[in-house]
Design a protein around this motif. Sequence first.
Motif, mmCIF file in Angstrom:
data_model
loop_
_atom_site.group_PDB
_atom_site.id
_atom_site.type_symbol
_atom_site.label_atom_id
_atom_site.label_comp_id
_atom_site.label_asym_id
_atom_site.label_seq_id
_atom_site.Cartn_x
_atom_site.Cartn_y
_atom_site.Cartn_z
ATOM 1 N N GLN A 60 3.414 21.325 5.898
ATOM 2 C CA GLN A 60 2.552 20.663 4.908
ATOM 3 C C GLN A 60 2.320 19.203 5.268
ATOM 4 O O GLN A 60 1.219 18.676 5.108
ATOM 5 N N LEU A 61 3.375 18.527 5.736
ATOM 6 C CA LEU A 61 3.239 17.125 6.112
ATOM 7 C C LEU A 61 2.304 16.960 7.308
ATOM 8 O O LEU A 61 1.512 16.017 7.364
ATOM 9 N N VAL A 62 2.395 17.870 8.266
ATOM 10 C CA VAL A 62 1.495 17.819 9.423
ATOM 11 C C VAL A 62 0.051 17.993 8.962
ATOM 12 O O VAL A 62 -0.858 17.281 9.408
ATOM 13 N N GLN A 63 -0.173 18.935 8.050
ATOM 14 C CA GLN A 63 -1.514 19.143 7.511
ATOM 15 C C GLN A 63 -2.013 17.900 6.792
ATOM 16 O O GLN A 63 -3.188 17.531 6.894
ATOM 17 N N ARG A 64 -1.107 17.235 6.058
ATOM 18 C CA ARG A 64 -1.508 16.023 5.330
ATOM 19 C C ARG A 64 -1.886 14.908 6.304
ATOM 20 O O ARG A 64 -2.865 14.199 6.096
ATOM 21 N N ILE A 65 -1.111 14.751 7.358
ATOM 22 C CA ILE A 65 -1.423 13.734 8.366
ATOM 23 C C ILE A 65 -2.769 14.023 9.010
ATOM 24 O O ILE A 65 -3.600 13.125 9.208
ATOM 25 N N GLU A 66 -3.003 15.292 9.351
ATOM 26 C CA GLU A 66 -4.286 15.674 9.945
ATOM 27 C C GLU A 66 -5.436 15.377 8.987
ATOM 28 O O GLU A 66 -6.502 14.891 9.392
ATOM 29 N N SER A 67 -5.223 15.661 7.698
ATOM 30 C CA SER A 67 -6.267 15.422 6.706
ATOM 31 C C SER A 67 -6.589 13.939 6.590
ATOM 32 O O SER A 67 -7.760 13.542 6.593
ATOM 33 N N VAL A 68 -5.541 13.101 6.501
ATOM 34 C CA VAL A 68 -5.755 11.663 6.377
ATOM 35 C C VAL A 68 -6.454 11.114 7.614
ATOM 36 O O VAL A 68 -7.333 10.255 7.527
ATOM 37 N N ALA A 69 -6.070 11.629 8.783
ATOM 38 C CA ALA A 69 -6.609 11.089 10.033
ATOM 39 C C ALA A 69 -7.998 11.617 10.375
ATOM 40 O O ALA A 69 -8.812 10.892 10.967
ATOM 41 N N GLU B 286 -14.587 11.016 1.525
ATOM 42 C CA GLU B 286 -15.311 11.587 0.397
ATOM 43 C C GLU B 286 -14.944 13.046 0.187
ATOM 44 O O GLU B 286 -14.800 13.513 -0.949
ATOM 45 N N GLN B 287 -14.773 13.765 1.268
ATOM 46 C CA GLN B 287 -14.373 15.170 1.176
ATOM 47 C C GLN B 287 -12.978 15.289 0.589
ATOM 48 O O GLN B 287 -12.721 16.122 -0.289
ATOM 49 N N ARG B 288 -12.046 14.445 1.053
ATOM 50 C CA ARG B 288 -10.671 14.490 0.525
ATOM 51 C C ARG B 288 -10.621 14.075 -0.937
ATOM 52 O O ARG B 288 -9.847 14.630 -1.717
ATOM 53 N N LEU B 289 -11.445 13.100 -1.315
ATOM 54 C CA LEU B 289 -11.483 12.657 -2.705
ATOM 55 C C LEU B 289 -11.954 13.782 -3.616
ATOM 56 O O LEU B 289 -11.372 14.016 -4.687
ATOM 57 N N ARG C 90 0.839 -1.196 0.000
ATOM 58 C CA ARG C 90 0.000 0.000 0.000
ATOM 59 C C ARG C 90 0.875 1.247 0.000
ATOM 60 O O ARG C 90 1.844 1.339 0.759
ATOM 61 N N GLU C 91 0.515 2.212 -0.840
ATOM 62 C CA GLU C 91 1.326 3.416 -1.007
ATOM 63 C C GLU C 91 0.596 4.635 -0.441
ATOM 64 O O GLU C 91 -0.625 4.691 -0.428
ATOM 65 N N ILE C 92 1.397 5.608 -0.029
ATOM 66 C CA ILE C 92 0.854 6.928 0.275
ATOM 67 C C ILE C 92 1.874 7.966 -0.167
ATOM 68 O O ILE C 92 3.063 7.859 0.153
ATOM 69 N N VAL C 93 1.415 8.917 -0.949
ATOM 70 C CA VAL C 93 2.288 9.992 -1.415
ATOM 71 C C VAL C 93 2.462 10.998 -0.282
ATOM 72 O O VAL C 93 1.473 11.533 0.249
ATOM 73 N N LEU C 94 3.717 11.248 0.100
ATOM 74 C CA LEU C 94 3.990 12.205 1.174
ATOM 75 C C LEU C 94 4.013 13.634 0.653
ATOM 76 O O LEU C 94 3.398 14.528 1.234
ATOM 77 N N TYR C 95 4.725 13.851 -0.447
ATOM 78 C CA TYR C 95 4.821 15.186 -1.039
ATOM 79 C C TYR C 95 5.490 15.070 -2.407
ATOM 80 O O TYR C 95 5.988 14.007 -2.790
ATOM 81 N N ARG C 96 5.506 16.180 -3.110
ATOM 82 C CA ARG C 96 6.216 16.270 -4.385
ATOM 83 C C ARG C 96 7.224 17.401 -4.319
ATOM 84 O O ARG C 96 6.960 18.436 -3.698
ATOM 85 N N ALA D 136 -3.089 6.048 -3.704
ATOM 86 C CA ALA D 136 -1.801 6.458 -3.148
ATOM 87 C C ALA D 136 -1.812 7.938 -2.783
ATOM 88 O O ALA D 136 -1.234 8.348 -1.772
ATOM 89 N N GLU D 137 -2.464 8.748 -3.604
ATOM 90 C CA GLU D 137 -2.563 10.181 -3.318
ATOM 91 C C GLU D 137 -3.301 10.427 -2.002
ATOM 92 O O GLU D 137 -2.987 11.347 -1.254
ATOM 93 N N LEU D 138 -4.293 9.580 -1.739
ATOM 94 C CA LEU D 138 -5.167 9.798 -0.590
ATOM 95 C C LEU D 138 -4.815 8.942 0.610
ATOM 96 O O LEU D 138 -5.449 9.051 1.667
#
Length: 222
Positions: free
Chosen positions: A139-148, A153-156, A69-75, A179-181
């Motif tokens: 940005q990474l902290v925001q991404r973790i908060e978003s995933v958690a 459906e909102q993130r998609l 399983r993949e998760i994109v951290l950043y670009r 992977a993006e989500l």
Amino acid sequence: MSDITSLWQSQFPELASSGDPVVGQTLQQASFARLERDTVLFEPGSPCSDYLMLVAGQIRVEIINEQGREIVLYRVRPGQGCFLTTSCLLSHDHYPATGIVEADASALMLSQRLFEEALATSSDFRRFVFSGLGGRLAQLVQRIESVALTPLEQRLALTLLDLADEAGEIRLTHQELAAELGSAREVISRGLTRFVARGWIHAARGQIRLLDSAALTVCGGR
């Protein structure tokens, strides 16, 4: 060489405008690398030996677990350094994730010696490095908060809006969207099916077209 100089100066204006001679001398000694698409730059456990400053192209940094399983951290985009590369150079540690070239790229590469010397002697270079490090960490902290904390459906919906081109099209597979989500492919497929049923998108193999961006925007909470 003059073309390379003008290229990095256009992407890193804060360094190009620095009056600190150490900055200029350091970048004069940097090597210039061309990176082909799909090249794996680093992977978990590999050593870190160079500080990367991206001039053109794009790099995707992701984590892949034992189940695949993949998760994109950043670009990493032009004008940026790589957060994990910086972190690993500072800690003298190995990479914990994978970096893949998404689009043909070019970059300035500073050896660890050059990086550490510039960091120790140039306040402008330190400011550039730690500003990038702090911004990416936020940005990474925001991404973790978003995933958690944010409903999938909102993130998609937000991800579809962010990834769509000017024609409203997205060329990604369900697995790549997962992977993006940071989710499972099956979960993403079910979410896309619901959006299709509502008339918000049209989905085909490896391609999605937005039909109702306004509805997606409302769903995403923007």
